[in-house]
Write an enzyme that holds these catalytic residues in place. Structure first.
Site, PDB file in Angstrom:
ATOM      1  N   PRO A   1      -8.734  31.274  43.869  1.00  0.00           N
ATOM      2  CA  PRO A   1      -8.334  31.829  45.170  1.00  0.00           C
ATOM      3  C   PRO A   1      -6.836  32.094  45.190  1.00  0.00           C
ATOM      4  CG  PRO A   1      -8.843  29.480  45.358  1.00  0.00           C
ATOM      5  CD  PRO A   1      -9.226  29.906  43.975  1.00  0.00           C
ATOM      6  N   MET A   2      -6.455  33.258  45.679  1.00  0.00           N
ATOM      7  CA  MET A   2      -5.016  33.567  45.791  1.00  0.00           C
ATOM      8  C   MET A   2      -4.767  34.312  47.095  1.00  0.00           C
ATOM      9  SD  MET A   2      -3.734  34.605  41.967  1.00  0.00           S
ATOM     10  CE  MET A   2      -5.175  35.546  41.531  1.00  0.00           C
TER      11      MET A   2
ATOM     12  N   CYS B   1      -2.910  23.417  47.733  1.00  0.00           N
ATOM     13  CA  CYS B   1      -1.818  24.365  48.003  1.00  0.00           C
ATOM     14  C   CYS B   1      -0.486  23.617  48.145  1.00  0.00           C
ATOM     15  CB  CYS B   1      -2.105  25.174  49.270  1.00  0.00           C
ATOM     16  SG  CYS B   1      -0.787  26.362  49.597  1.00  0.00           S
TER      17      CYS B   1
ATOM     18  N   ASN C   1      -7.988  24.778  35.627  1.00  0.00           N
ATOM     19  CA  ASN C   1      -7.125  25.843  36.152  1.00  0.00           C
ATOM     20  C   ASN C   1      -5.664  25.538  35.801  1.00  0.00           C
ATOM     21  OD1 ASN C   1      -5.608  26.431  39.262  1.00  0.00           O
ATOM     22  ND2 ASN C   1      -6.304  28.087  37.966  1.00  0.00           N
ATOM     23  N   GLY C   2      -4.940  26.623  35.558  1.00  0.00           N
ATOM     24  CA  GLY C   2      -3.511  26.516  35.279  1.00  0.00           C
ATOM     25  C   GLY C   2      -3.163  27.052  33.913  1.00  0.00           C
TER      26      GLY C   2
ATOM     27  N   GLY D   1      -5.837  32.443  37.850  1.00  0.00           N
ATOM     28  CA  GLY D   1      -5.093  33.004  38.971  1.00  0.00           C
ATOM     29  C   GLY D   1      -4.174  34.103  38.483  1.00  0.00           C
TER      30      GLY D   1
HETATM   31  C1  LIG Z   1       0.071  34.394  44.880  1.00  0.00           C
HETATM   32  C2  LIG Z   1      -0.760  33.137  44.810  1.00  0.00           C
HETATM   33  C3  LIG Z   1      -1.532  32.777  45.889  1.00  0.00           C
HETATM   34  C4  LIG Z   1      -2.307  31.613  45.830  1.00  0.00           C
HETATM   35  N1  LIG Z   1      -3.104  31.296  46.896  1.00  0.00           N
HETATM   36  C5  LIG Z   1      -3.952  30.240  46.806  1.00  0.00           C
HETATM   37  C6  LIG Z   1      -4.911  29.978  47.817  1.00  0.00           C
HETATM   38  O1  LIG Z   1      -5.031  30.705  48.820  1.00  0.00           O
HETATM   39  N2  LIG Z   1      -5.709  28.886  47.662  1.00  0.00           N
HETATM   40  C7  LIG Z   1      -5.625  28.064  46.561  1.00  0.00           C
HETATM   41  O2  LIG Z   1      -6.378  27.098  46.464  1.00  0.00           O
HETATM   42  N3  LIG Z   1      -4.736  28.297  45.587  1.00  0.00           N
HETATM   43  C8  LIG Z   1      -3.928  29.377  45.667  1.00  0.00           C
HETATM   44  N4  LIG Z   1      -3.094  29.662  44.636  1.00  0.00           N
HETATM   45  C9  LIG Z   1      -3.117  28.816  43.421  1.00  0.00           C
HETATM   46  C10 LIG Z   1      -4.061  29.417  42.375  1.00  0.00           C
HETATM   47  O3  LIG Z   1      -5.400  29.406  42.836  1.00  0.00           O
HETATM   48  C11 LIG Z   1      -3.984  28.619  41.055  1.00  0.00           C
HETATM   49  O4  LIG Z   1      -4.371  27.300  41.308  1.00  0.00           O
HETATM   50  C12 LIG Z   1      -2.592  28.614  40.456  1.00  0.00           C
HETATM   51  O5  LIG Z   1      -1.997  29.887  40.487  1.00  0.00           O
HETATM   52  C13 LIG Z   1      -2.623  28.113  38.998  1.00  0.00           C
HETATM   53  O6  LIG Z   1      -3.466  28.905  38.213  1.00  0.00           O
HETATM   54  P1  LIG Z   1      -2.880  30.076  37.245  1.00  0.00           P
HETATM   55  O7  LIG Z   1      -1.923  29.429  36.277  1.00  0.00           O
HETATM   56  O8  LIG Z   1      -4.104  30.632  36.585  1.00  0.00           O
HETATM   57  O9  LIG Z   1      -2.171  31.052  38.116  1.00  0.00           O
HETATM   58  C14 LIG Z   1      -2.289  30.797  44.678  1.00  0.00           C
HETATM   59  C15 LIG Z   1      -1.500  31.177  43.596  1.00  0.00           C
HETATM   60  C16 LIG Z   1      -0.758  32.336  43.637  1.00  0.00           C
HETATM   61  C17 LIG Z   1       0.073  32.726  42.433  1.00  0.00           C
END
Ligand SMILES: Cc1cc2nc3c(=O)[nH]c(=O)nc-3n(C[C@H](O)[C@H](O)[C@H](O)COP(=O)(O)O)c2cc1C
Length: 327
Positions: free
Chosen positions: A12-13, A100, A200-201, A224
């Site tokens: 989710p983003m 978050c 995730n991450g 993400g």
């Molecule tokens: C622009 C942005 C918005 C995000 N919004 C949410 C969100 O609404 N809910 C959530 O649980 N995590 C949110 N995240 C966190 C991502 O879901 C994810 O946990 C985090 O980016 C790490 O994963 P990645 O390294 O693949 O980006 C957001 C991350 C980004 C970069």
């Protein structure tokens, strides 16, 4: 029902994982999606026709039903929100945001701030569990800071309270996005519970997906930032995991996808809002290509689909020419 095949999830983003983005990722092999986070109290108190919630909760006619993510800290309010969202009959599950890190979310005790209060997490999960018959997932970080990592305990609480799926971002709240996600630690969560766990991450390609899965033993991955401007990442990973050859998209395919994404957004939100929102996506689509920096400057002035189209065509044209070496 949570599928028992390997889950390839779009994380989710906020401001990103709307239905056009989810649909593009699904086309490339993503098999689990979640909406952007939605405030439980905001949802319950806002007029039902308020555009912001209509957009946040919109599900495309051709996309598989996504999970919907809610945030809040009051068990009764979260339960009411889950019950309302279930009644809409358009989501395949409810996800509770316990990860978050944004101050505007944590300052109210929501998101990752909940990881400082595990009894409250338990009350929330139990309340939401009893309010919906949909699958329930919890998204968390490793804990608030390094001295209070509690993802293992929270995962066990979640499982005992009726959650069906977990997503663990391998960082603490204090880390925000610094350093590297600790995939080893996520393996401890995986070992502590029987329900599926998504790691995730920092998963951005086939190699990192394989490594994260190998290290953690998880049941799937959530991507993400690696999917920003790159829905193709799901196909890359899927091909690699299935031992199939993978041909990365050429610039022409990338631009075609960016234009299709733009048109879908415009049909949905109207040209003005959609073009403003698309600017960031367009920069991500052409990231790393020759002339990307100059494109970023120019796209911030684009105000219509025609201007987006012209800029992308010019970009394609410039990148199709051999580099000119001054005499
Ligand atoms: C622009 C942005 C918005 C995000 N919004 C949410 C969100 O609404 N809910 C959530 O649980 N995590 C949110 N995240 C966190 C991502 O879901 C994810 O946990 C985090 O980016 C790490 O994963 P990645 O390294 O693949 O980006 C957001 C991350 C980004 C970069």
């Amino acid at each position: 029902m949570i599928s028992n095949k390997l889950l390839l999830s779009l994380a989710p983003m906020a401001g990103i994982s709307d239905w056009p983005m989810r649909t593009l990722c699904t086309e490339q092999g993503c098999n689990h999606t979640t909406t952007e986070m939605v405030s439980a109290i905001g949802l319950l108190t806002a007029p039902k026709d308020l555009n912001v919630y209509k957009f946040l909760l919109h599900v495309g006619s051709d996309e598989p039903a996504p999970f919907v993510q809610i945030f809040g800290r009051d068990p009764a309010i979260l339960a009411d929100a889950a019950s309302y969202l279930t009644s809409l009959n358009r989501f395949s599950g409810i996800d509770i945001n316990m990860g978050c890190p944004a101050p505007k979310v944590t300052s109210g005790g929501n998101g990752s701030a909940l990881m400082r209060d595990l009894p409250q997490c338990e009350r929330i999960i139990k309340a939401v569990r009893s309010a919906t018959s949909l699958p329930l997932s919890i998204k968390m970080r490793l804990g608030w800071d390094d001295s209070s990592r509690c993802a293992v305990e929270l995962s066990q609480i979640a499982e005992d309270s009726g959650a069906n799926l977990l997503t663990v971002h391998g960082r603490t709240r204090v880390q925000q996005y610094s350093g590297h996600a600790d995939w080893e630690y996520v393996s401890k969560v995986k070992q502590a519970v029987k329900i599926p766990v998504l790691i995730n991450g920092d998963i951005t390609d086939a190699e990192s997906a394989r490594e994260a899965l190998n290290i953690s033993g998880c049941d799937g991955i959530a991507i993400g930032r690696g999917a920003l401007g790159n829905p193709f990442v799901f196909k890359e990973i899927l091909s690699s995991l299935n031992g199939l050859p993978y041909e990365p998209p050429c610039l022409e395919n990338i631009i075609e996808t960016a234009l299709r994404h733009s048109r879908t957004m415009i049909e949905w939100k109207g040209e003005h809002s959609a073009v403003l929102e698309m600017r960031k996506h367009l920069c991500w689509y052409i990231r790393g290509q020759r002339g990307a920096a100059a494109f970023r400057t120019r796209i911030t002035h684009a105000a219509s689909y025609d201007q987006i189209h012209a800029l992308l065509m010019e970009f394609l044209e410039n990148n199709s020419r051999p580099i000119e070496i001054p005499q």
